[in-house]
Design a protein around this motif. Structure first.
Motif, PDB file in Angstrom:
ATOM      1  N   TYR A  62       8.834   6.371  10.847  1.00 20.40           N
ATOM      2  CA  TYR A  62       8.157   7.621  11.245  1.00 20.40           C
ATOM      3  C   TYR A  62       8.090   8.605  10.075  1.00 20.40           C
ATOM      4  O   TYR A  62       7.024   9.195   9.824  1.00 20.40           O
ATOM      5  N   GLN A  63       9.198   8.798   9.380  1.00 19.74           N
ATOM      6  CA  GLN A  63       9.158   9.688   8.214  1.00 19.74           C
ATOM      7  C   GLN A  63       8.157   9.165   7.181  1.00 19.74           C
ATOM      8  O   GLN A  63       7.418   9.939   6.572  1.00 19.74           O
ATOM      9  N   THR A  64       8.126   7.851   7.010  1.00 21.76           N
ATOM     10  CA  THR A  64       7.184   7.234   6.079  1.00 21.76           C
ATOM     11  C   THR A  64       5.743   7.553   6.479  1.00 21.76           C
ATOM     12  O   THR A  64       4.898   7.854   5.627  1.00 21.76           O
ATOM     13  N   LEU A  65       5.460   7.461   7.763  1.00 22.91           N
ATOM     14  CA  LEU A  65       4.115   7.765   8.265  1.00 22.91           C
ATOM     15  C   LEU A  65       3.728   9.196   7.933  1.00 22.91           C
ATOM     16  O   LEU A  65       2.621   9.448   7.420  1.00 22.91           O
ATOM     17  N   ILE A  66       4.615  10.141   8.229  1.00 20.22           N
ATOM     18  CA  ILE A  66       4.301  11.542   7.975  1.00 20.22           C
ATOM     19  C   ILE A  66       4.057  11.770   6.490  1.00 20.22           C
ATOM     20  O   ILE A  66       3.080  12.425   6.092  1.00 20.22           O
ATOM     21  N   LEU A  67       4.914  11.210   5.647  1.00 19.79           N
ATOM     22  CA  LEU A  67       4.726  11.358   4.201  1.00 19.79           C
ATOM     23  C   LEU A  67       3.400  10.772   3.748  1.00 19.79           C
ATOM     24  O   LEU A  67       2.707  11.348   2.901  1.00 19.79           O
ATOM     25  N   SER A  68       3.024   9.623   4.308  1.00 21.62           N
ATOM     26  CA  SER A  68       1.796   8.955   3.876  1.00 21.62           C
ATOM     27  C   SER A  68       0.552   9.752   4.232  1.00 21.62           C
ATOM     28  O   SER A  68      -0.501   9.552   3.617  1.00 21.62           O
ATOM     29  N   ARG A  69       0.644  10.630   5.225  1.00 29.72           N
ATOM     30  CA  ARG A  69      -0.494  11.494   5.583  1.00 29.72           C
ATOM     31  C   ARG A  69      -0.542  12.755   4.725  1.00 29.72           C
ATOM     32  O   ARG A  69      -1.554  13.470   4.720  1.00 29.72           O
ATOM     33  N   LEU A  70       0.550  13.031   3.996  1.00 28.70           N
ATOM     34  CA  LEU A  70       0.641  14.258   3.207  1.00 28.70           C
ATOM     35  C   LEU A  70       0.417  14.038   1.724  1.00 28.70           C
ATOM     36  O   LEU A  70      -0.126  14.913   1.042  1.00 28.70           O
ATOM     37  N   VAL A  71       0.881  12.897   1.207  1.00 26.83           N
ATOM     38  CA  VAL A  71       0.813  12.648  -0.229  1.00 26.83           C
ATOM     39  C   VAL A  71       0.376  11.211  -0.473  1.00 26.83           C
ATOM     40  O   VAL A  71       0.468  10.355   0.406  1.00 26.83           O
ATOM     41  N   SER A  72      -0.073  10.944  -1.686  1.00 23.62           N
ATOM     42  CA  SER A  72      -0.471   9.588  -2.046  1.00 23.62           C
ATOM     43  C   SER A  72       0.705   8.866  -2.679  1.00 23.62           C
ATOM     44  O   SER A  72       1.715   9.470  -3.047  1.00 23.62           O
ATOM     45  N   GLY A  73       0.581   7.551  -2.806  1.00 20.95           N
ATOM     46  CA  GLY A  73       1.564   6.780  -3.534  1.00 20.95           C
ATOM     47  C   GLY A  73       2.938   6.747  -2.906  1.00 20.95           C
ATOM     48  O   GLY A  73       3.947   6.852  -3.618  1.00 20.95           O
ATOM     49  N   VAL A  74       3.026   6.580  -1.575  1.00 18.27           N
ATOM     50  CA  VAL A  74       4.321   6.519  -0.899  1.00 18.27           C
ATOM     51  C   VAL A  74       4.871   5.094  -0.927  1.00 18.27           C
ATOM     52  O   VAL A  74       4.200   4.150  -0.521  1.00 18.27           O
ATOM     53  N   HIS A  75       6.104   4.972  -1.411  1.00 22.24           N
ATOM     54  CA  HIS A  75       6.843   3.710  -1.425  1.00 22.24           C
ATOM     55  C   HIS A  75       8.115   3.921  -0.612  1.00 22.24           C
ATOM     56  O   HIS A  75       8.736   4.974  -0.685  1.00 22.24           O
ATOM     57  N   SER A  76       8.516   2.907   0.145  1.00 19.52           N
ATOM     58  CA  SER A  76       9.698   3.059   0.989  1.00 19.52           C
ATOM     59  C   SER A  76      10.512   1.772   0.999  1.00 19.52           C
ATOM     60  O   SER A  76       9.957   0.677   1.074  1.00 19.52           O
ATOM     61  N   VAL A  77      11.855   1.936   0.931  1.00 23.47           N
ATOM     62  CA  VAL A  77      12.777   0.806   0.865  1.00 23.47           C
ATOM     63  C   VAL A  77      13.723   0.854   2.054  1.00 23.47           C
ATOM     64  O   VAL A  77      14.262   1.925   2.383  1.00 23.47           O
ATOM     65  N   GLU A  78      13.935  -0.297   2.699  1.00 23.43           N
ATOM     66  CA  GLU A  78      14.852  -0.405   3.841  1.00 23.43           C
ATOM     67  C   GLU A  78      15.781  -1.587   3.623  1.00 23.43           C
ATOM     68  O   GLU A  78      15.334  -2.677   3.270  1.00 23.43           O
ATOM     69  N   ARG A  79      17.093  -1.385   3.842  1.00 23.02           N
ATOM     70  CA  ARG A  79      18.075  -2.444   3.588  1.00 23.02           C
ATOM     71  C   ARG A  79      18.292  -3.363   4.787  1.00 23.02           C
ATOM     72  O   ARG A  79      18.943  -4.403   4.645  1.00 23.02           O
TER      73      ARG A  79
END
Length: 228
Positions: free
Chosen positions: A104-121
């Protein structure tokens, strides 16, 4: 949940909750000090209920965190909004999020800025988040890996956001931060308190500023095995 079921939920998406419910959430966010109009607009639009189990969907817009399994939680809306506001303020070109969780946080960021990368363990969370974000057309890149190591192959980043609490700043992350870039993270003090902290890099110098007390799960090392 099967991929077809996830896609079906995404297509129903915004119809599962009334706009009034979302608007009430956004009103609370404004009352809690969120002032970025773009952040508020995005959170009023995007379907938070798709990022929790269907049994909890009716609670998705409450002012509370919700369980995701594996000892992880979906942060309160105000926490997501605050983190997003801090990132958006930097007007970054490239962002690294550590701890995808539900996505969800990733989604919100992706609507606000470009070039979003996300890592999950945790592979199972990574897989769920990847399906959700793909079904919603979120332009973010995800990977399952040890977040403490960042994403060297995609560096350098203008903003690095930790969604778990660290006791110290991992040196690998600082090396992937641009000069003038910002790392935003919950950091633990020696007495166990957690503070949301902004760290700005100026060459070899780090400028730290405590922002507000928070409570996050700890930032752990390694990739969980056997949950994919």
């Amino acid at each position: 949940m099967l991929a077809s079921d996830m896609t079906h939920r995404a297509r129903r998406g915004r119809g599962m909750t009334s706009q009034r419910t979302r608007d009430r959430m956004v009103e609370r966010l404004a009352d809690q000090g969120i002032v970025d109009e773009r952040v508020l607009a995005v959170m009023a639009e995007e379907p938070r209920h798709l990022f929790v189990d269907e049994a909890l969907a009716h609670r998705a817009y409450e002012d509370t965190s919700l369980p995701l399994g594996f000892g992880q939680t979906l942060s309160r809306p105000v926490t997501v909004a605050r983190m997003s506001e801090l990132v958006h303020r930097e007007a970054p070109g490239r962002v690294l999020e550590l701890g995808t969780g539900s996505g969800y946080q990733t989604l919100i960021l992706s609507r606000l800025v470009s070039g979003v990368h996300s890592v999950e363990r945790i592979p199972a969370l990574y897989q769920r988040a990847a399906r959700r974000l793909e079904s919603l057309g979120a332009p973010a890149r995800l990977r399952a890996a040890d977040g403490r190591r960042g994403w060297p192959g995609a560096a350098i980043f203008d903003v690095i956001l930790l969604t778990a609490c660290a006791s110290a700043l991992p040196s690998a992350l600082l090396e992937q931060l641009s000069d003038g870039g910002v790392l935003i993270a919950p950091l633990a003090t020696a007495d166990g308190e957690q503070w949301l902290t902004r760290v700005r890099r100026h060459g070899h110098t780090l400028e730290q500023q405590r922002l507000e007390p928070v409570r996050f799960v700890p930032l752990l090392e390694g990739v969980v095995q056997g949950t994919g």
